[in-house]
Every structure is written in C-alpha cells, then in structure tokens.
Design a protein around this motif. Sequence first.
Motif, mmCIF file in Angstrom:
data_model
loop_
_atom_site.group_PDB
_atom_site.id
_atom_site.type_symbol
_atom_site.label_atom_id
_atom_site.label_comp_id
_atom_site.label_asym_id
_atom_site.label_seq_id
_atom_site.Cartn_x
_atom_site.Cartn_y
_atom_site.Cartn_z
ATOM 1 N N PHE A 47 -45.133 -19.916 9.819
ATOM 2 C CA PHE A 47 -44.218 -20.615 8.916
ATOM 3 C C PHE A 47 -43.722 -21.935 9.496
ATOM 4 O O PHE A 47 -43.682 -22.945 8.802
ATOM 5 C CB PHE A 47 -43.026 -19.714 8.577
ATOM 6 C CG PHE A 47 -42.021 -20.376 7.684
ATOM 7 C CD1 PHE A 47 -42.294 -20.560 6.334
ATOM 8 C CD2 PHE A 47 -40.819 -20.845 8.195
ATOM 9 C CE1 PHE A 47 -41.382 -21.180 5.510
ATOM 10 C CE2 PHE A 47 -39.896 -21.465 7.383
ATOM 11 C CZ PHE A 47 -40.176 -21.638 6.038
ATOM 12 N N SER A 48 -43.363 -21.955 10.782
ATOM 13 C CA SER A 48 -42.820 -23.186 11.376
ATOM 14 C C SER A 48 -43.866 -24.301 11.380
ATOM 15 O O SER A 48 -43.554 -25.457 11.096
ATOM 16 C CB SER A 48 -42.307 -22.924 12.788
ATOM 17 O OG SER A 48 -43.370 -22.540 13.635
ATOM 18 N N GLY A 49 -45.093 -23.992 11.699
ATOM 19 C CA GLY A 49 -46.154 -25.007 11.676
ATOM 20 C C GLY A 49 -46.408 -25.507 10.262
ATOM 21 O O GLY A 49 -46.641 -26.705 10.041
ATOM 22 N N TRP A 50 -46.379 -24.597 9.305
ATOM 23 C CA TRP A 50 -46.583 -24.956 7.908
ATOM 24 C C TRP A 50 -45.475 -25.891 7.428
ATOM 25 O O TRP A 50 -45.721 -26.923 6.806
ATOM 26 C CB TRP A 50 -46.608 -23.666 7.084
ATOM 27 C CG TRP A 50 -46.675 -23.835 5.604
ATOM 28 C CD1 TRP A 50 -47.762 -24.207 4.865
ATOM 29 C CD2 TRP A 50 -45.603 -23.622 4.675
ATOM 30 N NE1 TRP A 50 -47.432 -24.238 3.532
ATOM 31 C CE2 TRP A 50 -46.106 -23.884 3.392
ATOM 32 C CE3 TRP A 50 -44.278 -23.230 4.813
ATOM 33 C CZ2 TRP A 50 -45.329 -23.769 2.258
ATOM 34 C CZ3 TRP A 50 -43.514 -23.113 3.678
ATOM 35 C CH2 TRP A 50 -44.038 -23.383 2.425
ATOM 36 N N LEU A 51 -44.218 -25.564 7.751
ATOM 37 C CA LEU A 51 -43.081 -26.384 7.354
ATOM 38 C C LEU A 51 -43.117 -27.750 8.042
ATOM 39 O O LEU A 51 -42.831 -28.775 7.434
ATOM 40 C CB LEU A 51 -41.778 -25.660 7.677
ATOM 41 C CG LEU A 51 -40.496 -26.300 7.187
ATOM 42 C CD1 LEU A 51 -40.521 -26.429 5.664
ATOM 43 C CD2 LEU A 51 -39.304 -25.486 7.628
ATOM 44 N N ARG A 52 -43.491 -27.777 9.317
ATOM 45 C CA ARG A 52 -43.594 -29.034 10.057
ATOM 46 C C ARG A 52 -44.642 -29.952 9.429
ATOM 47 O O ARG A 52 -44.440 -31.150 9.302
ATOM 48 C CB ARG A 52 -43.947 -28.729 11.507
ATOM 49 C CG ARG A 52 -43.689 -29.862 12.443
ATOM 50 C CD ARG A 52 -43.888 -29.466 13.895
ATOM 51 N NE ARG A 52 -43.294 -28.161 14.157
ATOM 52 C CZ ARG A 52 -43.884 -27.193 14.852
ATOM 53 N NH1 ARG A 52 -45.054 -27.381 15.385
ATOM 54 N NH2 ARG A 52 -43.306 -26.032 15.033
ATOM 55 N N LYS A 53 -45.769 -29.376 9.027
ATOM 56 C CA LYS A 53 -46.829 -30.171 8.407
ATOM 57 C C LYS A 53 -46.374 -30.745 7.068
ATOM 58 O O LYS A 53 -46.676 -31.893 6.739
ATOM 59 C CB LYS A 53 -48.076 -29.302 8.215
ATOM 60 C CG LYS A 53 -49.286 -30.045 7.751
ATOM 61 C CD LYS A 53 -49.768 -31.006 8.808
ATOM 62 C CE LYS A 53 -51.066 -31.642 8.365
ATOM 63 N NZ LYS A 53 -51.523 -32.661 9.281
ATOM 64 N N ILE A 54 -45.616 -29.996 6.296
ATOM 65 C CA ILE A 54 -45.082 -30.485 5.024
ATOM 66 C C ILE A 54 -44.128 -31.639 5.273
ATOM 67 O O ILE A 54 -44.202 -32.683 4.609
ATOM 68 C CB ILE A 54 -44.382 -29.348 4.247
ATOM 69 C CG1 ILE A 54 -45.416 -28.351 3.725
ATOM 70 C CG2 ILE A 54 -43.563 -29.902 3.090
ATOM 71 C CD1 ILE A 54 -44.819 -27.128 3.085
#
Length: 88
Positions: A7-14
């Motif tokens: 989730f953290s990587g996904w949110l960072r990419k967004i």
Amino acid sequence: MRDVSSFSGWLRKIAYNQCRRYYNTAYHSQGERPYEDETLAWHVNRSAEILLREEELKSNAVEAVYHLPSNPEYIREVAVLFYLDNMP
C-alpha cells in the motif's frame, strides 16, 4: 489491492505522478523556477535580518514611550495608544 504490504509504495507512486502532472502543465510551469541553494539562503537570511531589525525597532520604540515624562499623564497614555496599540 491484493497485498496490504504494498500500500505505501502504491500511494507513493500516486503522489509522485500527481506532482509530476501538476508541474508539467503549462499553467504551473511558466512562472515557477526553482532557486539555487545560494539564492534561497540569501532570501532566508535577508528575511531574518529584516525581522530582527523590526523587532529591535519595536523594542526601542516601547522603551522610548515608557521613558516619556509622566507629567502631564496623558502624554504617555496617548503615545502608548498611538505608537504601540496602533490607534488613531
């Protein structure tokens, strides 16, 4: 989203993509030029010097007003209201 640990990587990419889109638009990229470190340091130091000078002037004004003669008493009171309390 199947794996909660990503989730953290996904949110960072967004967030990264949104910032990139924001700065790539013609409206936002025209007037924004990043400053170099020396220029930023100069602006910060100049602002700090101005604030320090203003504080010194204010403390000098306060001291001068409170050292006014108290005879007649309204002189000090009028000076405090005008210079320190910004009243007309």
